[in-house]
Motif scaffolding. Structure first.
Motif, PDB file in Angstrom:
ATOM      1  N   PHE A 298      -4.122 101.304  30.603  1.00 44.65           N
ATOM      2  CA  PHE A 298      -4.713 100.926  31.963  1.00 44.65           C
ATOM      3  C   PHE A 298      -4.888  99.742  32.136  1.00 44.65           C
ATOM      4  O   PHE A 298      -4.887  99.028  33.123  1.00 44.65           O
ATOM      5  CB  PHE A 298      -5.908 102.245  32.125  1.00 44.65           C
ATOM      6  N   THR A 299      -5.518  98.958  30.875  1.00 50.52           N
ATOM      7  CA  THR A 299      -5.629  97.619  30.975  1.00 50.52           C
ATOM      8  C   THR A 299      -4.667  96.840  31.279  1.00 50.52           C
ATOM      9  O   THR A 299      -4.581  95.879  32.347  1.00 50.52           O
ATOM     10  CB  THR A 299      -6.332  96.965  29.504  1.00 50.52           C
ATOM     11  N   GLN A 304      -0.900  94.269  35.705  1.00 51.71           N
ATOM     12  CA  GLN A 304       0.269  94.158  36.491  1.00 51.71           C
ATOM     13  C   GLN A 304      -0.082  94.544  38.311  1.00 51.71           C
ATOM     14  O   GLN A 304       0.428  94.169  38.962  1.00 51.71           O
ATOM     15  CB  GLN A 304       1.358  95.087  36.063  1.00 51.71           C
ATOM     16  N   MET A 305      -0.780  95.323  38.182  1.00 55.44           N
ATOM     17  CA  MET A 305      -1.222  95.981  39.722  1.00 55.44           C
ATOM     18  C   MET A 305      -1.784  94.710  40.550  1.00 55.44           C
ATOM     19  O   MET A 305      -1.680  94.734  41.615  1.00 55.44           O
ATOM     20  CB  MET A 305      -2.041  97.081  39.735  1.00 55.44           C
ATOM     21  N   GLU A 306      -2.670  94.070  39.618  1.00 55.27           N
ATOM     22  CA  GLU A 306      -3.267  92.956  40.579  1.00 55.27           C
ATOM     23  C   GLU A 306      -2.378  91.883  41.196  1.00 55.27           C
ATOM     24  O   GLU A 306      -2.564  91.372  42.161  1.00 55.27           O
ATOM     25  CB  GLU A 306      -4.308  92.288  39.525  1.00 55.27           C
ATOM     26  N   ARG A 307      -1.326  91.723  40.180  1.00 50.69           N
ATOM     27  CA  ARG A 307      -0.335  90.661  40.742  1.00 50.69           C
ATOM     28  C   ARG A 307       0.671  91.446  41.542  1.00 50.69           C
ATOM     29  O   ARG A 307       1.005  90.677  42.734  1.00 50.69           O
ATOM     30  CB  ARG A 307       0.480  90.256  39.579  1.00 50.69           C
ATOM     31  N   GLN A 322      -8.269 102.694  27.884  1.00 52.18           N
ATOM     32  CA  GLN A 322      -7.177 102.839  26.874  1.00 52.18           C
ATOM     33  C   GLN A 322      -6.234 104.252  27.434  1.00 52.18           C
ATOM     34  O   GLN A 322      -5.382 104.331  26.617  1.00 52.18           O
ATOM     35  CB  GLN A 322      -8.047 103.577  25.646  1.00 52.18           C
ATOM     36  N   LEU A 323      -6.482 104.820  28.569  1.00 51.48           N
ATOM     37  CA  LEU A 323      -5.315 105.590  29.182  1.00 51.48           C
ATOM     38  C   LEU A 323      -4.064 104.892  29.020  1.00 51.48           C
ATOM     39  O   LEU A 323      -3.958 103.607  29.576  1.00 51.48           O
ATOM     40  CB  LEU A 323      -5.890 105.931  30.428  1.00 51.48           C
ATOM     41  N   THR A 355     -11.376  94.495  46.036  1.00 52.74           N
ATOM     42  CA  THR A 355     -11.598  94.894  44.524  1.00 52.74           C
ATOM     43  C   THR A 355     -11.658  96.283  44.286  1.00 52.74           C
ATOM     44  O   THR A 355     -12.347  97.209  45.074  1.00 52.74           O
ATOM     45  CB  THR A 355     -13.065  94.237  43.993  1.00 52.74           C
ATOM     46  N   ILE A 356     -10.839  96.716  43.198  1.00 52.22           N
ATOM     47  CA  ILE A 356     -10.965  98.376  42.860  1.00 52.22           C
ATOM     48  C   ILE A 356     -11.693  98.585  41.644  1.00 52.22           C
ATOM     49  O   ILE A 356     -11.419  98.021  40.640  1.00 52.22           O
ATOM     50  CB  ILE A 356      -9.401  98.597  42.757  1.00 52.22           C
ATOM     51  N   ILE A 357     -12.683  99.500  41.769  1.00 53.97           N
ATOM     52  CA  ILE A 357     -13.597  99.669  40.739  1.00 53.97           C
ATOM     53  C   ILE A 357     -13.156 101.121  40.124  1.00 53.97           C
ATOM     54  O   ILE A 357     -13.052 102.145  40.864  1.00 53.97           O
ATOM     55  CB  ILE A 357     -15.121  99.714  41.087  1.00 53.97           C
ATOM     56  N   ILE A 358     -12.735 101.024  38.696  1.00 56.54           N
ATOM     57  CA  ILE A 358     -12.473 102.193  38.143  1.00 56.54           C
ATOM     58  C   ILE A 358     -13.483 102.898  37.635  1.00 56.54           C
ATOM     59  O   ILE A 358     -14.302 102.372  36.539  1.00 56.54           O
ATOM     60  CB  ILE A 358     -11.260 101.867  37.145  1.00 56.54           C
ATOM     61  N   HIS A 359     -13.887 104.066  37.854  1.00 58.39           N
ATOM     62  CA  HIS A 359     -15.064 104.863  37.359  1.00 58.39           C
ATOM     63  C   HIS A 359     -14.306 106.140  36.304  1.00 58.39           C
ATOM     64  O   HIS A 359     -13.461 106.630  36.594  1.00 58.39           O
ATOM     65  CB  HIS A 359     -15.793 105.793  38.350  1.00 58.39           C
TER      66      HIS A 359
END
Length: 359
Positions: A298-299, A304-307, A322-323, A355-359
């Motif tokens: 996921f990291t 890549q999603m940011e770009r 770690q997903l 900004t996307i925050i992943i919970h």
């Protein structure tokens, strides 16, 4: 910068304030920067001449003061002919001042000339730069006819003389090159961890500073990759890919373990293809406006999603980093992409501005 540090140490040396460690550091820096060694040596030599002239002037002044005291006390010091011009001593005593001033001026002029030449050289080194923001892509044609496509968050730099004997560029990010052939002047692409030398071919280079690796994927023709940390040279054939670690592993405790780790810093493999399309290459999918990922954490996917989408991703729960995911995004919005990822993994997200925050 090394140049600034060299002149700082030179100043301390000339003022007799440099420690033994600083003098050793200065010697090492001059060895590693041969372009600076000559002007530094010249300044040192001229400074010593200035110091010598000043020392001579001090001695003469002390001698004149001693003679004056003897004359005031009535001590005979020999007959001075009346016709001897009195101003002679004054003229003679001014010469060291003039010589010292000339030398000091020469030192300043030499330093100014060197700094001006160095600044001019640096300003001419890179005069053209093309950049892309996250979420955008562009293409340019260089003066030699080479076509370059830049992926999101990338920068391509080259000198104003590119195409006139000089065919070198510096890449930070990702780019696809369709190189115009010039047998006598190969194109060289500089990245942080390796240089790529080509005559005429089509290939992709991925060298983002924040990524773990730098990659070069050859589509047609032939390229030579030179790995910087060990000077390894590898000739790639069509459909081959070289991957180099951006950060070398820590020094191993045993020579055997160190050798094993060194071998893993550079790997050679083949380009990969989409699962459903055997002719579509994963490494160049961004040129078709596709984000393709295979078994990536996921990291890595978040970078890549940011770009790709022009957003920022932040993890509130580190365990979710770690997903691992496999898939393709093409026409989806970032919300649709995240919803698709939620079908295979349990996580929540919220969007705050960009900004996307992943919970």
């Amino acid at each position: 910068m090394n140049t600034r540090r060299i002149w700082e140490l030179m100043a301390r040396k000339l003022a007799n304030e440099a420690t033994a460690d600083e003098l050793q550091e200065l010697s090492a820096l001059l060895r590693d920067n041969p372009d600076t060694e000559l002007p530094a040596g010249l300044v040192d030599e001229l400074w010593q001449k200035t110091a010598a002239a000043t020392s001579e002037d001090s001695a003469m002044a002390a001698h004149d003061r001693h003679i004056s005291r003897m004359q005031a006390m009535g001590i005979p010091i020999g007959h001075v002919p009346a016709e001897t011009p009195i101003p002679l001593t004054a003229i003679r005593s001014r010469r060291p001042y003039l010589w010292a001033a000339a030398i000091s001026t020469g030192v300043l002029l030499c330093m100014a000339a060197w700094w001006w030449t160095s600044a001019k050289k640096n300003s001419n080194a890179i005069t053209s730069e093309v950049t892309t923001r996250n979420g955008s892509r562009t293409s340019i044609q260089l003066a030699d006819g080479t076509r370059v496509w830049l992926n999101a968050g990338s920068k391509l730099s080259y000198s104003k003389d590119f195409g006139k004997g000089d065919r070198s560029v510096t890449l930070s990010g990702e780019a696809f090159f369709d190189v115009a052939k010039q047998a006598d002047h190969p194109l060289v692409i500089h990245t942080e961890t390796m240089d790529i030398r080509v005559l005429g071919t089509r290939f992709n280079v991925r060298s983002y500073p924040e990524d773990k690796t730098t990659e070069a994927s050859l589509i047609t023709g032939s390229i030579e990759a030179i790995v910087k940390h060990n000077a390894t040279r590898i000739i790639l054939k069509p459909s081959e890919k070289i991957v180099v670690l951006n950060q070398l592993p820590a020094v191993a405790r045993s020579a055997k373990a160190q050798t094993a780790k060194a071998e893993t810093t550079v790997t050679l493999s083949h380009v990969s293809y989409y699962a459903a399309q055997t002719t579509a290459i994963t490494e160049t999918s961004w040129m078709d406006n596709k984000l393709v990922f295979k078994d990536e954490s996921f990291t890595e996917l978040a970078q890549q999603m940011e770009r790709f989408f022009g957003v920022k991703v932040r993890f509130d729960n580190p365990q979710l980093q770690q997903l691992r995911f496999t898939g393709i995004f093409e026409q989806e919005t970032v919300q649709q992409a995240l919803s698709a990822l939620q079908l295979t993994a349990a996580f929540r997200y919220e969007i705050q501005n960009d900004t996307i925050i992943i919970h």
